[in-house]
Enzyme design. Structure first.
Site, short mmCIF file in Angstrom:
data_model
loop_
_atom_site.label_atom_id
_atom_site.label_comp_id
_atom_site.label_asym_id
_atom_site.label_seq_id
_atom_site.Cartn_x
_atom_site.Cartn_y
_atom_site.Cartn_z
N GLU A 108 -7.50 34.40 -19.10
CA GLU A 108 -8.65 33.77 -19.76
C GLU A 108 -9.22 32.65 -18.91
O GLU A 108 -10.44 32.47 -18.82
CB GLU A 108 -8.24 33.26 -21.16
CG GLU A 108 -8.08 34.43 -22.12
CD GLU A 108 -7.56 34.02 -23.48
OE1 GLU A 108 -6.46 33.44 -23.52
OE2 GLU A 108 -8.23 34.28 -24.49
N GLY B 126 -3.46 33.75 -21.41
CA GLY B 126 -4.22 32.54 -21.11
C GLY B 126 -4.56 32.39 -19.63
O GLY B 126 -5.61 31.83 -19.27
N ALA C 120 0.68 31.99 -22.13
CA ALA C 120 1.05 30.81 -22.88
C ALA C 120 2.57 30.71 -22.99
O ALA C 120 3.27 31.70 -22.84
CB ALA C 120 0.44 30.89 -24.27
N GLU D 144 -1.44 40.08 -25.57
CA GLU D 144 -1.32 39.42 -26.87
C GLU D 144 -1.05 40.36 -28.04
O GLU D 144 -0.26 40.04 -28.93
CB GLU D 144 -2.59 38.61 -27.18
CG GLU D 144 -2.68 37.27 -26.47
CD GLU D 144 -3.21 37.39 -25.06
OE1 GLU D 144 -3.33 38.52 -24.55
OE2 GLU D 144 -3.51 36.35 -24.45
#
Ligand code: NAD
Length: 716
Positions: A122, A119, A71, A142
């Protein structure tokens, strides 16, 4: 070929074969990341794919070296500050998008030609299959930012690779190589880059031929975890304890990630995503996450400034080190490790032998750890050439002087060095306390001279202060910065003053420690309090590592430079030094040290020390007061360094402390600590302790200051 969708970050092609290809390629940056635009475009692209006719399958790929690196942190910090409902809402929408990828009416593959992190990973997990090149890396960093994955990572990964593995992957925050990912089942194949697209298409062909059942894969990711409840409890229970123990009390994210996986294990996708989202929002709004994100951005800013500082410098092809002691040996070792040839000189044969022994010891430690193989160790050893004198120095580009801390000895050694080195060479001193301007005055070419202050132990400490003396030239400073980077270190440019940046800030902290001991505190309680505050070790332990005599001498120099640092009473340092207790190096200081069964020094209590430093009238301090009294002078001196322009930015002050002293990252640094308390409240706190002396007195500028030291976090 017609583009089914075309945006600023993503293009989707749909050739007649029916295999759609969605390729990320940001127009504005060489790396793909998820920001608002990229997520909106992904949404539009997925809608276009879902509505298109004749799609047999889709490949998610990247037209850039990395897949998607995560991100956009800069944008996220804004988001984190919004009310929790807004953040929840935003996550829910992103969650729907990733579900929509997972639910596309045809099979999907993520083709990972490079890093797929956060992300990005993901998204790859939302696809049915993943293929990767050998150099790709996947994972969830993260927790290092104090948060957990928020786009379904904690839901899909355990259902794909099992509870134990997922806990290790997510709570550890490490990047995993392609081979490891294959072994654990996080990717389905690893192929050479030229075969990546073909491998992805073959997976889709096998789905079309009914040989692979992509619907079953999806079902597994959307269902509760396939694990009997007792096994689930055991697996997550063990992982939770391990994650909490490893991270310690100040870093709650790793254990929270495991708890989320445990709590959601019996749920379907919707329920599990909800659990993840709630935990994400809770963590994202903590001070710890804010500070860790800030530190991440600070690190990037400091790295950028380091690159700028080194820009235009001639590359350093070899170095010379004069003085083969703890520091000289460490610097030569670091050079060898980084494949930079080094000549190491010393005036005394035993000095040289000590330096070479230090290098051997460091190499052996790496060998034992498996960080280096025997051939690598021999090669590294071969890169350091010992000499009694200066032989070979003239063929090197930069010399670091690391002889004993004595101005006269250093001036003589530097003048000899200058005579020996080529006219283009740069000379840097590793002095901890002596003025670089003064040392430069002993040279004929002071413009080719500056400070290069490494920290002990050199291989472990990432910071090098590049010290600008009165007459240091830009070329020399750039060369020193380039050399520090070449050695794998982070240079920070500082102006000359006693103690430079880090030690100047450290000594008022030691001063605070002495005042506490004078007033009756037990040094062990102070150590415990500061360690609970987050420091890697308390002040007594730190002094034992630095060396009590070294610290006492340095304090003398600091006191000569700054009146406020003078200490009008005989402190613990002097008492211990006079008793011959010099810290770890003499086996005794505040504590006693003995080699343990594995040869490592063990710290033991020593009642004898109490007899020497033990306060005449012991007094029990509560922990908050200890922390307040210890941190206030350190924070005030940090503010002074900024006011005096020792470094240019608050970020460099705080990063200097993090990289040079191990200031706890979750607190963000000394100036950030002031901001956290509030500048006015901090001032009031300092004033409450004003009776302790000038170390506790705010400056005029600080009295007038209304705004925090750190503004918005630096640009990502
Ligand atoms: P050390 O005593 O371990 O080593 C100094 C070496 O210099 C000795 O081997 C000695 O034989 C040699 N030497 C003395 N005079 C010489 C000369 N004229 N020519 C060549 N060699 C000579 O010291 P150290 O701890 O490695 O410190 C070296 C420098 O680094 C000092 O300026 C110190 O302030 C600085 N420094 C030390 C630390 C630390 O924690 N030890 C940290 C940062 C900076």
């Amino acid at each position: 070929m017609s583009a089914l969708y075309s945006g600023e970050t993503l293009t989707v092609e749909l050739p007649p074969s029916g295999t759609a290809r969605a390729a990320f390629a940001r127009a504005d940056s060489p790396v793909n990341k998820f920001d608002r635009t990229a997520l909106e475009e992904l949404r539009e692209a997925v809608d276009a794919l879902a509505g298109a006719d004749g799609v047999k399958g889709a490949v998610f790929a990247s037209a850039r070296p990395a897949f998607v690196v995560g991100a956009d942190i800069g944008e996220f910090t804004e988001l984190f500050r919004q009310p929790p409902e807004r953040l929840l809402d935003w996550l829910a929408r992103a969650g729907e998008l990733f579900n929509a990828v997972e639910d596309l009416p045809f099979p999907t593959v993520a083709a990972l030609g490079g890093a797929a992190l956060g992300g990005g990973f993901e998204l790859a997990l939302a696809a049915d299959y993943r293929v990767a090149v050998p150099g790709a890396a996947v994972g969830f960093p993260e927790v290092k930012l104090g948060i957990i994955p928020g786009f379904g990572g904690t839901v899909r990964l355990p259902r794909l690779i099992g509870a134990d593995n997922a806990a290790e992957w997510i709570a550890g925050g490490a990047r995993m190589g392609a081979e490891r990912a294959l072994r654990d089942g996080a990717v389905d194949a690893v192929v050479e880059p030229e075969a990546l697209d073909g491998a992805a298409e073959r997976l889709l062909d096998r789905c079309a031929a009914g040989k692979l059942d992509f619907r079953r894969v999806r079902e597994r990711k959307r269902s509760p975890l396939l694990l009997p409840p007792e096994e689930r409890e055991t697996a997550f229970g063990t992982a939770l304890a391990a994650a909490a123990a490893k991270a310690g009390p100040h870093y709650p994210a790793p254990a929270a990630a495991v708890a989320v996986m445990r709590d959601a294990a019996a749920m379907d996708r919707a329920g599990a995503l909800e659990v993840e989202r709630r935990a994400f929002v809770r963590l994202a709004r903590t001070e710890t996450a804010a500070n860790l994100v800030r530190m991440f951005l600070n690190e990037r800013l400091v790295a950028r400034r380091a690159r700028e500082a080194a820009a235009g410098a001639r590359p350093v092809g070899s170095i010379a080190v004069l003085g083969a002691g703890i520091m000289g040996g460490g610097i030569a070792f670091q050079a060898a490790l980084k494949r930079l040839p080094a000549v190491m000189g010393d005036a005394a044969p035993e000095g040289l032998e000590r330096g070479m022994a230090e290098i051997r010891r460091q190499l052996e430690r790496r060998l034992a750890r498996g960080a280096l193989d025997a051939a690598g160790a021999v090669e590294a050893m071969g890169r350091v050439r010992p000499t009694l004198g200066h032989e070979g120095f003239e063929r090197t580009d930069l010399a670091v002087e690391a002889v004993v801390e004595d101005a006269q000895v250093k001036k003589r050694a530097l003048a000899e060095l200058e005579a020996r080195m080529g006219p283009e060479a740069v000379i840097a001193s590793n002095t901890s306390t002596i003025s670089i301007s003064e040392l430069g005055d002993a040279l004929r070419r002071p413009e080719r001279f500056c400070g290069m202050h490494f920290f002990n132990p050199v291989p472990a400490m990432p910071l090098v202060e590049i010290v600008r003396g009165r007459r240091s030239g830009e070329e020399a400073l750039a060369a020193a910065a380039a050399c520090a980077r070449r050695l794998g270190k982070t240079p920070i440019m500082v102006r000359d003053c006693p103690g430079f940046l880090v030690n100047r800030i450290l000594f008022p902290y030691f001063g605070a420690f002495e005042l506490l001991l004078r007033d009756g505190a037990d040094f062990r309680r102070v150590d415990e309090a500061m360690e609970r505050f987050g420091w890697p070790m308390g002040p007594a332990r730190l002094l034992d590592v630095v060396g009590i005599d070294t610290a006492a001498r340095a304090r003398q120099v600091m006191a000569e430079g700054f009146e406020r640092m003078a200490q009008p009473f005989a402190g613990a340092m002097e008492k211990l030094r006079d008793a011959g207790r010099l810290g770890q190096k003499s086996g005794r200081g505040f504590y006693r040290y003995e080699p343990g069964p594995k040869g490592r020094l063990e710290r033991l209590p020593d009642p004898e020390a109490d007899g020497i430093v033990g306060p005449a009238r012991p007094r029990a301090f509560d922990e908050a007061e200890i922390v307040e009294r210890m941190m206030t002078p350190l924070c005030l001196e940090s503010a002074r360094c900024l006011e005096d322009g020792i470094v240019e930015t608050a970020v460099e002050v705080d990063m200097g402390l993090a990289l040079g002293l191990g200031f706890p990252a979750f607190r963000g640094g000394a100036l950030r600590h002031i901001d956290g308390i509030g500048v006015a409240a901090f001032r009031e706190m300092a004033d409450r302790h004003a009776g302790l002396g000038p170390l506790y007195h705010p400056t005029e500028a600080m009295r007038a200051r209304a705004e925090p030291y750190h503004g918005r976090p630096p640009e990502a």
